[in-house]
Design a protein around this motif. Sequence first.
Motif, short mmCIF file in Angstrom:
data_model
loop_
_atom_site.label_atom_id
_atom_site.label_comp_id
_atom_site.label_asym_id
_atom_site.label_seq_id
_atom_site.Cartn_x
_atom_site.Cartn_y
_atom_site.Cartn_z
N LEU A 183 17.68 -5.41 25.86
CA LEU A 183 19.07 -4.98 25.87
C LEU A 183 19.82 -5.35 27.15
CD1 LEU A 183 18.93 -1.50 24.07
CD2 LEU A 183 19.35 -3.77 23.12
N TYR A 184 19.12 -5.84 28.15
CA TYR A 184 19.80 -6.34 29.35
C TYR A 184 20.36 -7.74 29.12
CZ TYR A 184 15.65 -9.23 29.96
OH TYR A 184 14.65 -10.15 29.76
N GLU A 185 19.95 -8.40 28.04
CA GLU A 185 20.36 -9.76 27.77
C GLU A 185 21.76 -9.81 27.15
OE1 GLU A 185 17.52 -12.21 25.65
OE2 GLU A 185 15.89 -10.85 26.17
N ALA A 186 22.33 -11.01 27.09
CA ALA A 186 23.59 -11.21 26.37
C ALA A 186 23.35 -11.02 24.88
CB ALA A 186 24.13 -12.61 26.64
N GLU A 187 24.42 -10.71 24.15
CA GLU A 187 24.37 -10.48 22.71
C GLU A 187 23.40 -9.35 22.36
OE1 GLU A 187 26.62 -11.94 21.04
OE2 GLU A 187 27.17 -13.37 22.60
N ALA A 188 23.44 -8.30 23.15
CA ALA A 188 22.50 -7.20 22.98
C ALA A 188 22.64 -6.51 21.62
CB ALA A 188 22.69 -6.17 24.09
N GLY A 189 23.82 -6.54 21.03
CA GLY A 189 24.02 -5.88 19.75
C GLY A 189 23.21 -6.46 18.62
N THR A 190 22.66 -7.66 18.82
CA THR A 190 21.85 -8.30 17.78
C THR A 190 20.36 -8.01 17.95
OG1 THR A 190 21.52 -10.36 19.02
CG2 THR A 190 23.53 -10.17 17.71
N MET A 191 19.98 -7.27 18.97
CA MET A 191 18.58 -7.07 19.29
C MET A 191 17.95 -5.97 18.44
SD MET A 191 18.24 -9.45 21.44
CE MET A 191 19.13 -10.40 22.69
N LYS A 192 17.81 -6.24 17.17
CA LYS A 192 17.17 -5.30 16.26
C LYS A 192 16.47 -6.07 15.16
CE LYS A 192 21.62 -4.57 13.92
NZ LYS A 192 22.62 -3.56 13.54
N ALA A 193 15.47 -5.44 14.58
CA ALA A 193 14.68 -6.08 13.52
C ALA A 193 14.54 -5.12 12.35
CB ALA A 193 13.30 -6.45 14.06
N PRO A 194 14.82 -5.58 11.12
CA PRO A 194 14.69 -4.70 9.95
C PRO A 194 13.23 -4.36 9.67
CG PRO A 194 15.11 -6.96 9.27
CD PRO A 194 15.26 -6.94 10.77
N LEU A 195 13.01 -3.14 9.19
CA LEU A 195 11.64 -2.67 8.96
C LEU A 195 11.36 -2.30 7.50
CD1 LEU A 195 11.14 -0.34 12.07
CD2 LEU A 195 10.31 -2.68 11.76
N GLY A 196 12.39 -2.31 6.66
CA GLY A 196 12.20 -1.86 5.29
C GLY A 196 11.11 -2.60 4.55
N GLU A 197 11.12 -3.92 4.62
CA GLU A 197 10.12 -4.71 3.89
C GLU A 197 8.73 -4.54 4.50
OE1 GLU A 197 11.38 -8.75 3.61
OE2 GLU A 197 13.09 -8.30 2.30
N VAL A 198 8.66 -4.39 5.82
CA VAL A 198 7.37 -4.16 6.47
C VAL A 198 6.78 -2.84 6.01
CG1 VAL A 198 6.21 -3.84 8.70
CG2 VAL A 198 8.03 -5.54 8.47
N PHE A 199 7.61 -1.78 5.98
CA PHE A 199 7.13 -0.49 5.51
C PHE A 199 6.69 -0.56 4.05
CE2 PHE A 199 10.00 1.80 8.80
CZ PHE A 199 8.98 1.76 9.74
N ASP A 200 7.45 -1.24 3.22
CA ASP A 200 7.08 -1.37 1.81
C ASP A 200 5.73 -2.06 1.66
OD1 ASP A 200 9.43 -0.12 1.05
OD2 ASP A 200 10.48 -1.98 0.55
N ALA A 201 5.54 -3.14 2.41
CA ALA A 201 4.28 -3.88 2.32
C ALA A 201 3.10 -3.05 2.78
CB ALA A 201 4.37 -5.17 3.14
N ALA A 202 3.35 -2.18 3.76
CA ALA A 202 2.26 -1.36 4.31
C ALA A 202 2.03 -0.08 3.53
CB ALA A 202 2.57 -1.01 5.77
N GLY A 203 2.92 0.24 2.60
CA GLY A 203 2.80 1.49 1.86
C GLY A 203 3.28 2.70 2.62
N VAL A 204 4.27 2.49 3.48
CA VAL A 204 4.85 3.58 4.28
C VAL A 204 6.17 4.01 3.66
CG1 VAL A 204 5.80 4.20 6.53
CG2 VAL A 204 3.76 2.76 6.39
N ARG A 205 6.34 5.30 3.46
CA ARG A 205 7.59 5.83 2.93
C ARG A 205 8.57 6.05 4.08
NH1 ARG A 205 8.43 12.11 1.24
NH2 ARG A 205 10.70 12.05 0.90
N PHE A 206 9.74 5.43 3.97
CA PHE A 206 10.77 5.64 4.99
C PHE A 206 11.72 6.74 4.55
CE2 PHE A 206 15.03 4.87 6.74
CZ PHE A 206 14.73 5.04 8.08
N VAL A 207 11.96 7.70 5.45
CA VAL A 207 12.90 8.80 5.20
C VAL A 207 14.06 8.63 6.19
CG1 VAL A 207 13.24 11.30 5.14
CG2 VAL A 207 11.02 10.31 4.49
N GLN A 208 15.26 8.43 5.68
CA GLN A 208 16.41 8.26 6.57
C GLN A 208 16.95 9.62 6.97
OE1 GLN A 208 19.42 5.64 5.06
NE2 GLN A 208 20.48 5.52 7.02
N GLY A 209 16.95 9.87 8.26
CA GLY A 209 17.43 11.16 8.72
C GLY A 209 17.24 11.32 10.22
#
Length: 403
Positions: free
Chosen positions: A52-78
């Motif tokens: 987050l110290y780098e330029a374009e910090a707002g893009t520094m995120k990675a989606p996890l939904g497909e990873v959780f699905d593949a691993a059999g992890v239930r995601f609860v948004q809250g």
Amino acid sequence: MAQRILIVGAGFAGLWTALGAARVLEENGRADGSIEIALIAPQPELHVRPRLYEAEAGTMKAPLGEVFDAAGVRFVQGTVERIRTGDKAIDYIDAHGEAATLGYDRLVLATGSKLFRPRIPGLADHAFSVDQLDEAAALETHVKALGAQPKSAARNTVVIAGGGFTGIETAAEMPARLREVLGAKAQTRVVVVEQAEAIGPDLGPGPRPVIEQALSELGVEMRLGSGVAAIDADGVTLANGERIDSKTVIWTAGMRASALTEQIPAERDRFGRLHVDRNLRVPGVDGVYATGDTAFAATDDEGNHASMSCQHAMGLGRSSGHNVAADLLGLEPIPYSQPFYVTCLDLGPWGAVYSEGWDRVVKMAGADAKALKHQINSEWIYPPRADRAEIIAAADPRRAVVA
């Protein structure tokens, strides 16, 4: 009814706890739904906080939904508001703003840490930070808009309060970022304010000469031995009375564990981290584990403890994931151990410095260290692909993590 492992937090430690638990269920023939792995967080995404110290910090995120699905992890948004250890339940606000409750058989607290903001006049109203994704994005927007402000020394000056790891990395980036916005010939100024008598006090003397050389060659000034006394819209006043006019003050000094640790009736260290045993269980609290930045955990038998860093969070997560699942299955735990410790500090266009061990013996500096830092930041710390076999292999707690 299925038993439930509930993980609170989707940062590095929370992610790898979930994947580590999935690995244990898979390898022991229990990925049949009899034990649910549930992870609760505001969004199914990993915020790549070390960048987050780098330029374009707002893009520094990675989606996890497909990873959780593949691993059999239930995601609860809250967002968790209350942990009731006596009832083995948490109360949270769901994605629709409604209050809800979720029970657990085992709980892993992985809610990370936040920047410590002391009661310095003007800090809350006038300082930026690179602590959270939205805060770093706000700084990015501000810096890009500086060119539209009237020319002044304050406009062209950035003050970084705190000369630790994050402060140094942020400072090293700022001269080039300012010139990109204000022009190559603009008279820019970047000042690091550190209340200790040396830059990078927690990094020790090993890498300090490299840090000092890099900052000097980048044109970064240092004010050592005096902290910030007050911040206003036009700059900062130091404890020694010095005034630095600036339209951009960035606070980077200090971290504290998530406030949710205060809801666990157990011992905490001065940073708010919960004391844990070598299996990352919180002593005296039934069914509760802590990991990542919420855990005060020994890394070895030499008296060293995990730092509040991505490097340790990933290893802690793999271990807590294994041990919490092993606990439910009646298997032997694998005590957390992460004796190999490295530091790779980004020094902007100058390069980087790489050191090994808790005494931080410098092994590499300049362009070669920068190439390693780029590999760490762009590859090693990101989630695995949404491939179950790859996930299971990557989640082994005996895997060495040096990022």
